[in-house]
Write a protein that holds these residues in place. Structure first.
Motif, mmCIF file in Angstrom:
data_model
loop_
_atom_site.group_PDB
_atom_site.id
_atom_site.type_symbol
_atom_site.label_atom_id
_atom_site.label_comp_id
_atom_site.label_asym_id
_atom_site.label_seq_id
_atom_site.Cartn_x
_atom_site.Cartn_y
_atom_site.Cartn_z
ATOM 1 N N PRO A 153 47.733 27.881 41.787
ATOM 2 C CA PRO A 153 47.778 29.176 42.472
ATOM 3 C C PRO A 153 49.115 29.901 42.341
ATOM 4 N N ALA A 154 50.231 29.187 42.499
ATOM 5 C CA ALA A 154 51.542 29.835 42.393
ATOM 6 C C ALA A 154 51.767 30.384 40.994
ATOM 7 N N ALA A 155 51.394 29.613 39.982
ATOM 8 C CA ALA A 155 51.551 30.054 38.600
ATOM 9 C C ALA A 155 50.670 31.260 38.311
ATOM 10 N N LEU A 156 49.453 31.255 38.844
ATOM 11 C CA LEU A 156 48.541 32.380 38.652
ATOM 12 C C LEU A 156 49.097 33.655 39.278
ATOM 13 N N ALA A 157 49.586 33.564 40.504
ATOM 14 C CA ALA A 157 50.134 34.742 41.181
ATOM 15 C C ALA A 157 51.313 35.318 40.410
ATOM 16 N N GLN A 158 52.199 34.440 39.923
ATOM 17 C CA GLN A 158 53.364 34.918 39.175
ATOM 18 C C GLN A 158 52.957 35.530 37.841
ATOM 19 N N ARG A 159 52.037 34.886 37.154
ATOM 20 C CA ARG A 159 51.592 35.416 35.847
ATOM 21 C C ARG A 159 50.960 36.795 36.008
ATOM 22 N N LEU A 160 50.096 36.946 37.025
ATOM 23 C CA LEU A 160 49.403 38.214 37.198
ATOM 24 C C LEU A 160 50.345 39.318 37.677
#
Length: 199
Positions: free
Chosen positions: A44-51
């Motif tokens: 989730p943290a990686a997804l939020a940062q990527r988006l």
């Protein structure tokens, strides 16, 4: 004539727009064309940062002279990313799953300024303790708020606050969708100080 460079919020979220208005900087809004589908196994943290960064870069590609803000929020439920429910059925399922539990909402903000070859993203994690929710409470809340465009169905700035027992965060507006402490810091680093003129 303003001395500020053009500032663009790469989001159509009214919550983020209202939050950014608190910094009293003139800005425009542009919808980013970004596929928000998680990658297989993406945290989730990686997804939020990527988006967040992808949204800022997508708008920056159209407006290269502007400073662009992008943001994204993902709920972390057992390491699985949970986004906007989109409809009533999904919202009920999300809230039943989070009832009585401690959930982390990962809110990322990115700022891009091509003039300075500046592109950074920062993460604000918010731990939220949900009350034990009855089916009737969930239905009542959803009928009144219809939070289908909010990650995890938690619209905490209005009636959704009654779903919760506690919120832990070092950036108080992060749960609403835009961590303003981190946003202001990134804008300063990008050359735009909310408390002064462009540097």
């Amino acid at each position: 004539m303003s001395s500020h460079p053009l500032l663009i919020l790469g989001s159509t979220s009214r919550y983020r727009r209202e939050l950014l208005e608190r910094l009293r900087l003139p800005f425009e809004v542009c919808a980013p064309a970004v596929d928000e589908t998680p990658h297989p196994g993406e945290a989730p943290a990686a997804l939020a940062q990527r988006l967040a960064l992808a949204k800022a870069l997508a708008v920056s590609a159209i407006h290269p002279a502007a400073i662009v803000i992008g943001s994204d929020q993902v709920a972390d439920v057992d390491g699985e990313p949970v986004g906007k429910p989109g409809n009533h059925q999904n919202a009920v399922a999300q809230l039943k799953r989070m009832s009585g539990r401690s959930i982390v909402f990962q809110t990322a903000v990115a700022v891009v300024n091509p003039a300075r070859t500046f592109a950074e993203v920062r993460l604000a994690a918010v731990r939220v303790q949900f009350r034990h929710l009855s089916a009737e409470e969930i239905e009542h809340y959803l009928r009144l708020e219809q939070p289908y465009d909010c990650a995890g169905s938690a619209k905490c700035e209005t009636l959704g606050i009654a779903l919760l027992e506690a919120i832990e965060s070092d950036d108080p507006t992060a749960l609403i969708g835009l961590p303003l402490i981190r946003t202001a810091a990134l804008l300063r680093d990008a050359g735009l100080d909310p408390l002064g003129s462009a540097r």
